[in-house]
Design a protein around this motif. Structure first.
Motif, PDB file in Angstrom:
ATOM      1  N   LEU A  28       0.952  -1.270  -0.045  1.00  0.00           N
ATOM      2  CA  LEU A  28      -0.029  -0.204  -0.074  1.00  0.00           C
ATOM      3  C   LEU A  28       0.804   1.185   0.143  1.00  0.00           C
ATOM      4  O   LEU A  28       0.519   2.524  -0.586  1.00  0.00           O
ATOM      5  CB  LEU A  28      -0.975   0.026   1.193  1.00  0.00           C
ATOM      6  N   PHE A  29       2.045   0.963   0.558  1.00  0.00           N
ATOM      7  CA  PHE A  29       2.971   2.194   0.643  1.00  0.00           C
ATOM      8  C   PHE A  29       3.932   2.195  -0.731  1.00  0.00           C
ATOM      9  O   PHE A  29       4.924   3.091  -0.616  1.00  0.00           O
ATOM     10  CB  PHE A  29       3.760   2.189   1.853  1.00  0.00           C
ATOM     11  N   VAL A  30       3.711   1.481  -1.487  1.00  0.00           N
ATOM     12  CA  VAL A  30       4.551   1.581  -2.846  1.00  0.00           C
ATOM     13  C   VAL A  30       3.742   2.135  -3.984  1.00  0.00           C
ATOM     14  O   VAL A  30       2.886   1.659  -4.301  1.00  0.00           O
ATOM     15  CB  VAL A  30       5.083   0.029  -3.344  1.00  0.00           C
ATOM     16  N   ASP A  31       4.478   3.426  -4.435  1.00  0.00           N
ATOM     17  CA  ASP A  31       3.877   4.030  -5.607  1.00  0.00           C
ATOM     18  C   ASP A  31       4.926   4.386  -6.446  1.00  0.00           C
ATOM     19  O   ASP A  31       5.743   5.398  -6.269  1.00  0.00           O
ATOM     20  CB  ASP A  31       3.067   5.068  -5.230  1.00  0.00           C
ATOM     21  N   PRO A  32       5.309   3.861  -7.760  1.00  0.00           N
ATOM     22  CA  PRO A  32       6.339   4.198  -8.611  1.00  0.00           C
ATOM     23  C   PRO A  32       6.409   5.531  -8.881  1.00  0.00           C
ATOM     24  O   PRO A  32       7.330   6.344  -9.055  1.00  0.00           O
ATOM     25  CB  PRO A  32       6.150   3.243  -9.885  1.00  0.00           C
TER      26      PRO A  32
END
Length: 255
Positions: A28-32
């Motif tokens: 949920l805390f990974v956004d490229p």
């Protein structure tokens, strides 16, 4: 390898990851896109601020936060006392035999100049000039990471504003507001982490390393000048002890 840096990084990132996983998947805390905005924006702004060669050099300087061996001031003083005694007994040329034992290029340069018969004033000028250049390089390296620590949160805020604009354009779909808001806030999160867990601590560590190295080089400079002046080793030790904390002062002479 610096143990405190490793422990600090493991503790900081470990606790953050544990908190993330406590509320659900860490994905949920990974956004490229957010990562690209913060990383790319910070690097780009830094390249605008500093010449490319200075930024590139900072990458190699950053390794000192992990791989660095501090030399104890007491060891340097003991070395200088030993060389002072040898020079007084056997002459200044006798120091040529100990040059193979010295690894520090600054120390080695001072010994070479002394053996070559340089005047004390010339040796002092050279070593003081070298100290100034070393300090300037160290300050530049630390300042680059301080600058990156300032840019990273700003890039995070810019990313958040971009996300908010995109979110407001889809207000007619209430189901998209929550996920869009979460993605927008991630850029602020990345910027805060980069600034406060990576760049600012690295800058502080480099400044500490610089302070320790400058102390050692100052001891070498003062000691070499004392040796050339033929100063009594006991007197030289007392003068060098003025540069270190009282609890670190150990005499090399038996009372």
């Amino acid at each position: 390898m610096d143990i405190s840096t490793i422990i600090g990084a493991v503790a900081a990132f470990g606790l953050m990851i544990a908190a993330m996983m406590n509320g659900g998947s860490i994905l949920l805390f990974v956004d490229p896109a957010s990562i690209m905005i913060v990383a790319g924006g910070t690097l780009g702004s830094t390249l605008i601020h500093y010449p490319f060669k200075e930024v590139f050099r900072a990458v190699s300087v950053a390794k000192k936060t992990l791989f660095h061996k501090d030399q104890a001031p007491g060891e340097i003083i003991s070395q200088l006392i030993e060389y002072a005694g040898k020079a007084r007994k056997e002459g200044i040329l006798s120091l040529q035999s100990v040059m193979s034992q010295v690894e520090d290029p600054f120390f080695l340069k001072g010994l070479q100049m002394a053996v070559d018969g340089q005047e004390p004033e010339a040796l002092r000028d050279m070593m003081e000039r070298e100290l100034e250049y070393v300090q300037e390089r160290h300050e530049t390296g630390a300042d680059i990471f301080t600058t990156m620590a300032a840019y990273a949160p700003a890039m995070g805020m810019i990313g958040t504003l971009i996300g908010l604009v995109q979110m407001l354009q889809t207000m007619d779909d209430p189901s998209s507001i929550g996920p869009a808001m979460a993605v927008a806030l991630l850029t602020t999160f990345y910027g805060a982490v980069a600034a406060n867990v990576i760049f600012t601590p690295m800058s502080g560590k480099l400044k500490h390393r610089s302070s320790s190295e400058m102390l050692c080089k100052t001891l070498i400079s003062e000691g070499m000048n004392s040796i050339l002046a033929g100063e009594n080793p006991r007197v030289m030790e007392q003068r060098l002890h003025a540069f270190v904390a009282p609890n670190l002062r150990e005499s090399n002479f038996k009372k």
